[in-house]
Design an enzyme around this catalytic site. Structure first.
Site, PDB file in Angstrom:
ATOM      1  N   HIS A   1       0.544   2.082  -3.783  1.00 30.41           N
ATOM      2  CA  HIS A   1       1.250   1.596  -4.977  1.00 30.41           C
ATOM      3  C   HIS A   1       0.626   2.185  -6.245  1.00 30.41           C
ATOM      4  O   HIS A   1       1.328   2.680  -7.129  1.00 30.41           O
ATOM      5  CB  HIS A   1       1.156   0.067  -5.097  1.00 30.41           C
ATOM      6  CG  HIS A   1       1.850  -0.707  -4.043  1.00 30.41           C
ATOM      7  ND1 HIS A   1       1.202  -1.682  -3.317  1.00 30.41           N
ATOM      8  CD2 HIS A   1       3.127  -0.691  -3.595  1.00 30.41           C
ATOM      9  CE1 HIS A   1       2.060  -2.228  -2.477  1.00 30.41           C
ATOM     10  NE2 HIS A   1       3.238  -1.637  -2.622  1.00 30.41           N
TER      11      HIS A   1
ATOM     12  N   SER B   1       1.232  -3.023   2.395  1.00 29.41           N
ATOM     13  CA  SER B   1       0.584  -4.306   2.125  1.00 29.41           C
ATOM     14  C   SER B   1       0.459  -5.145   3.393  1.00 29.41           C
ATOM     15  O   SER B   1      -0.561  -5.790   3.620  1.00 29.41           O
ATOM     16  CB  SER B   1       1.365  -5.089   1.063  1.00 29.41           C
ATOM     17  OG  SER B   1       1.309  -4.437  -0.171  1.00 29.41           O
TER      18      SER B   1
ATOM     19  N   ARG C   1       8.079   5.603   1.848  1.00 31.26           N
ATOM     20  CA  ARG C   1       6.975   6.015   2.714  1.00 31.26           C
ATOM     21  C   ARG C   1       7.462   6.786   3.925  1.00 31.26           C
ATOM     22  O   ARG C   1       6.808   7.682   4.405  1.00 31.26           O
ATOM     23  CB  ARG C   1       6.191   4.797   3.204  1.00 31.26           C
ATOM     24  CG  ARG C   1       5.324   4.157   2.166  1.00 31.26           C
ATOM     25  CD  ARG C   1       4.502   3.066   2.811  1.00 31.26           C
ATOM     26  NE  ARG C   1       5.372   2.179   3.574  1.00 31.26           N
ATOM     27  CZ  ARG C   1       5.580   0.900   3.311  1.00 31.26           C
ATOM     28  NH1 ARG C   1       4.968   0.330   2.314  1.00 31.26           N
ATOM     29  NH2 ARG C   1       6.390   0.173   4.044  1.00 31.26           N
TER      30      ARG C   1
ATOM     31  N   LYS D   1       9.716 -14.879   1.132  1.00 34.12           N
ATOM     32  CA  LYS D   1       8.385 -14.536   1.630  1.00 34.12           C
ATOM     33  C   LYS D   1       7.388 -15.613   1.237  1.00 34.12           C
ATOM     34  O   LYS D   1       7.516 -16.247   0.200  1.00 34.12           O
ATOM     35  CB  LYS D   1       7.911 -13.200   1.051  1.00 34.12           C
ATOM     36  CG  LYS D   1       8.663 -11.995   1.555  1.00 34.12           C
ATOM     37  CD  LYS D   1       8.055 -10.731   0.961  1.00 34.12           C
ATOM     38  CE  LYS D   1       8.746  -9.489   1.464  1.00 34.12           C
ATOM     39  NZ  LYS D   1       8.135  -8.273   0.883  1.00 34.12           N
TER      40      LYS D   1
END
Length: 160
Positions: A18, A129, A91, A42
């Site tokens: 990030h 993460s 990614r 979440k």
């Protein structure tokens, strides 16, 4: 008029991937707003305040980086902040379909917003993460994956 961009995510926690993307974004924008999402779907490991502090530390309190909390639609947040560019990281190929769909929906909701996709640096491509949290949860070494302050926060959170 400064060139502004928006980079949004949960950042739970911010990774070196990030941070790299944010730093590289600053080569073509004057300021970037890092929007820390409050995602009701979440259950975050860190509070919004903790994530905000980790972002500031990871970016060495760069004055060109503003960190703000948001909930609701990203396009509404961007409009209210006067931002016309959203930066998203890709990614892997698997990220593309979701991110492409979101970019098209954001364009539908706010045609004036542009989404810019960036690929990570080769040395941060594999970092996420969720993987960082899992490694830390089981006592693994997250050095090189996150800023030292974030690594310390993870050790403290998972101390047994």
């Amino acid at each position: 008029m400064p060139r502004l961009a928006l980079y949004a995510g949960s950042f739970d926690p911010i990774t070196n991937g990030h941070a790299d993307l944010i730093r590289r974004s600053l080569s073509f924008v004057d300021q970037i707003v890092v929007a820390v999402a409050t995602n009701v779907a979440k259950q975050p490991l860190f509070t919004t305040a903790e994530r905000t502090a980790m972002i500031h530390a990871a970016l060495e309190h760069d004055p060109r980086v503003e960190v703000r909390e948001f909930d609701g639609l990203l396009v509404d947040f961007a409009k209210a902040a006067g931002i016309r560019m959203i930066i998203r990281g890709l990614r892997a190929v698997s990220d593309f379909e979701y991110e492409y769909q979101m970019a098209l929906m954001n364009r539908h909701l706010a045609p004036e917003l542009e989404t810019v996709f960036m690929v990570p640096s080769l040395d941060t491509t594999y970092i996420s993460s969720s993987l960082v949290r899992e490694i830390a949860k089981f006592g693994g070494d997250v050095t090189g994956l996150v800023h030292a302050d974030t690594a310390a926060a993870l050790r403290k959170k998972f101390a047994r």
